[in-house]
Structure formats: structure tokens, C-alpha cells
Design an enzyme around this catalytic site. Structure first.
Site, short mmCIF file in Angstrom:
data_model
loop_
_atom_site.label_atom_id
_atom_site.label_comp_id
_atom_site.label_asym_id
_atom_site.label_seq_id
_atom_site.Cartn_x
_atom_site.Cartn_y
_atom_site.Cartn_z
N SER A 9 21.21 -40.31 -11.84
CA SER A 9 19.90 -39.65 -11.92
C SER A 9 19.90 -38.45 -12.85
O SER A 9 18.89 -37.75 -12.94
CB SER A 9 19.45 -39.20 -10.53
OG SER A 9 20.37 -38.25 -10.00
N GLU A 59 0.83 -1.21 0.00
CA GLU A 59 0.00 0.00 0.00
C GLU A 59 0.86 1.26 0.00
O GLU A 59 0.56 2.23 -0.69
CB GLU A 59 -0.92 0.00 1.23
CG GLU A 59 -1.90 -1.16 1.29
CD GLU A 59 -1.38 -2.32 2.10
OE1 GLU A 59 -2.18 -2.97 2.79
OE2 GLU A 59 -0.15 -2.59 2.05
N TRP A 112 20.02 -37.01 -16.57
CA TRP A 112 18.83 -36.35 -16.04
C TRP A 112 17.60 -37.19 -16.39
O TRP A 112 17.49 -37.67 -17.51
CB TRP A 112 18.66 -34.95 -16.62
CG TRP A 112 19.78 -34.04 -16.25
CD1 TRP A 112 20.86 -33.71 -16.99
CD2 TRP A 112 19.91 -33.32 -15.02
NE1 TRP A 112 21.67 -32.82 -16.33
CE2 TRP A 112 21.10 -32.56 -15.11
CE3 TRP A 112 19.15 -33.22 -13.87
CZ2 TRP A 112 21.53 -31.72 -14.08
CZ3 TRP A 112 19.58 -32.39 -12.86
CH2 TRP A 112 20.75 -31.65 -12.97
#
Length: 357
Positions: free
Chosen positions: A162, A46, A164
């Protein structure tokens, strides 16, 4: 109000412990001021909008995503500023449950003769402000768990490979998710095996979230995590029986250590989340690994589950996305409801939300 919501989203992940609020001032059909919580000065939305509007704010309608504050903090009450500026009407999305406000802002405005309308796009605002609302009502941050899985629910091969599973589009999306959260979290196993940096990359961002590693024994090296200090904060949550030599190693580098009690051989994750809230964090994005993910779910601490599923099959010998949860019957399994799903490159993103117990 939709514009005010868009403004508020600009500050997500950057203004904790304050909520990222949006405000738009409209007069004679024109926007004369707009703003969101300022991450540098911490001015409320505000105040930013009023400063931009100047004298044009007189007679305007203020659209704000959260009830204007009515207490003295780092700045004066926003409700008072709106009154002083001559705002003619206030439209707010939702009430602020902060005990220091909780209707007091609306009361200040109404006592000054300013009409107040509430509940406009309230559900959208509550989702945007979920972290702040969670801290105020539950004493802990909003927690999102991210899992990147093969189509058969694996996060890595048996050897731990892992990178990708998902494609570059999904990984870019994950970086955007990191950016809108206050903190990104992993377990010690992920820190050891993947050696992640956990920073935001490829988006042109000038900041990254707080990085948190959950490590009961403080038994990870974290070479890449340490490289980004002090520009990107690193916090480590550990247990009570850690040798002083280990803690001093990290504190010398400016790492913040938080101690959590141990229950049943594991860290008390509920206590951990309460400590993170007390430290100012409102939203946490957890990226695993499987043991931490399962523990958070079992503790009832996961609010949102984001799954990226790739069209690759790893097989039963691969590492599962979740660790053991000790379930005997299906009725004991935690339940989530689907919020939405979308295709991101070659992968599928699914958003689930925890069902109330």
C-alpha cells in the site's frame, strides 16, 4: 471574530480536555490583546488576551469564540476577569453547553452591565469546537475517518502492498490533520501489517497526538509505536479476556490500556468512545484499517469522512477500503453529504459529513 477564530485554531489538538478558544480585544479600532487557550499553562483564551493587553483592556470589546466560563476550575471564571478588567462589550460566537456554564457566563457579564452579542460566525465556531461540543452534548469525541484509496476504492494490492497509493502532498496533508486532532487511531490489523509510527513528521511540530490502537486480543507487536514512548503517548483499547502477561508487557513501557466490553464478538465501540471522552479526548482521527472503519460507520460514530483518491487502479483482487458491512438493501447504507473537495498534488481530497439519521 475571524481573527479570534484563527487564534482558536492554533490550539486544536493540543489543549484537550479543554476547548481551543480564541479571544481578541479591540479598542479604538486597534487590537490590544489576543490569545488562545494556552497548552502549557492551560490559561483560557480570555485570560491570555487580558494579560497581554494589561491596562489597555479597559473599555475594549472582547471577541471570543465560546461563551466565557463562569465556574471555578483550574483558573477563576473568565467572565469575572472580563468584568474586573473593565471590558465594555463582549461579542461571542456561541454558547458553552457545559452544564457548569450554559449561559452563566453571559449572565455574569450582563449583570455587570456589559452588553453581550452572541451568534456571530456561530457555525464556523461550532465547526472549530466540534470535539468539545460533542463531548458536552453526546458524551463522545468528534470522529473523523480518513481513507486513502485508489480510484477503484482499494487501499492495497492483494499482497498488502500500500505504500504509497497517494502522493507526498496528500500524505503531508494527513500529517497536518493529525496535528489538529487530540488522537490518531488505527486497528490492530493496520498496526501489524503497516507497523506505523502515527507521529507528525515534516511540519516542524514539537508534538504528536495520542496514538490509539484498537486491539480486542492485544495481539500486535507495535515495534515502531513503542519506540516513541514516552514522548508520544500510546493508548490501547482491548477486550476483557486478555492474559495478564500481555497487559503487563505494555504497561511496563508506560502504555495506557483501556478495556471495552465485547458485543457480538467485537469491541463495543460506543463504549470505547465514551471511555476516550472520559479520559479527556475530544477529537479522534481514525486512519483505518478497513474493518475498524466499517465498524465505526455501522455504529454511527463517524462524523466526518475524508477521502484521498489517487489516479491509480488496483483491481478487484485488491483490498477494499471498507470491510464488510452486511447490507442487504441500498436504503440501509449510511449516507454522507459532501462538504468540499480539493485537488492536492495529483490526488483528490473529498470531505463528507454524516447525515443525521
Amino acid at each position: 471574530m475571524r481573527l479570534a477564530l484563527m487564534m482558536g485554531r492554533r490550539g486544536q489538538g493540543a489543549v484537550w480536555p479543554w476547548p481551543s478558544v480564541g479571544c481578541v480585544l479591540v479598542k479604538d479600532g486597534h487590537v490590544v490583546g489576543r490569545g488562545c487557550t494556552d497548552r502549557t499553562t492551560k490559561r483560557h483564551a480570555e485570560v491570555v488576551a487580558l494579560d497581554q493587553a494589561g491596562g489597555a483592556a479597559f473599555g475594549a470589546t472582547a471577541f471570543v469564540t465560546l461563551e466565557p466560563c463562569s465556574h471555578h476550575g483550574t483558573v477563576g471564571p473568565c467572565a469575572d476577569r472580563l468584568v474586573q478588567a473593565g471590558i465594555a462589550r463582549v461579542v461571542a460566537a456561541t454558547r458553552d453547553p457545559n452544564p457548569k456554564v450554559n449561559g452563566g457566563g453571559f449572565e455574569t457579564l450582563r449583570c455587570a452591565g456589559i452588553p453581550v452579542e452572541t451568534g456571530v460566525l456561530e457555525e464556523d465556531a461550532r465547526q472549530d469546537l466540534a470535539g468539545f461540543l460533542s463531548v458536552m452534548t453526546r458524551g463522545r469525541p468528534q470522529v473523523t475517518l480518513k481513507l486513502a484509496l485508489s480510484a477503484d476504492g482499494r487501499i492495497a494490492t492483494a499482497s498488502g502492498d500500500s505504500q504509497w497509493i497517494t502522493g507526498p502532498q496528500a500524505r503531508r496533508h494527513v500529517h497536518a490533520e493529525r496535528l489538529r486532532h487530540d488522537a490518531v487511531m488505527v486497528g490492530a490489523g493496520t498496526a501489524r501489517l503497516d507497523d506505523p509510527s502515527l507521529t507528525v513528521r515534516g511540519l516542524g511540530a514539537d508534538r504528536s497526538p495520542v496514538r490509539i490502537v484498537v486491539s480486542r486480543r492485544l495481539d500486535f507487536e507495535g515495534a515502531r509505536l513503542a519506540q516513541d514512548l514516552p514522548h508520544t503517548p500510546l493508548w490501547i483499547v482491548h477486550g476483557p479476556k486478555v492474559p495478564a502477561a500481555k497487559t503487563s508487557h505494555w504497561t511496563r513501557d508506560g502504555v495506557r490500556l483501556l478495556q471495552a466490553p465485547v458485543q457480538g464478538g467485537s469491541l463495543d465501540l460506543t463504549h470505547m468512545m465514551q471511555s476516550l471522552a472520559a479520559a479527556g479526548l475530544t477529537s479522534v482521527y481514525c486512519e483505518g484499517g478497513g474493518t475498524l472503519a466499517a465498524s465505526l460507520i455501522q455504529a454511527g460514530l463517524v462524523d466526518d469522512l475524508i477521502m484521498y483518491s489517487a489516479g491509480v487502479l488496483i483491481g478487484a483482487e485488491g483490498q477494499p477500503g471498507l470491510g464488510a458491512m452486511g447490507l442487504d438493501v441500498l436504503a440501509q447504507a449510511p449516507r454522507f453529504e459532501m462538504v468540499d473537495q480539493s485537488v492536492i498534488g495529483p490526488d483528490l481530497r473529498t470531505h463528507w459529513r454524516a447525515l443525521a439519521p
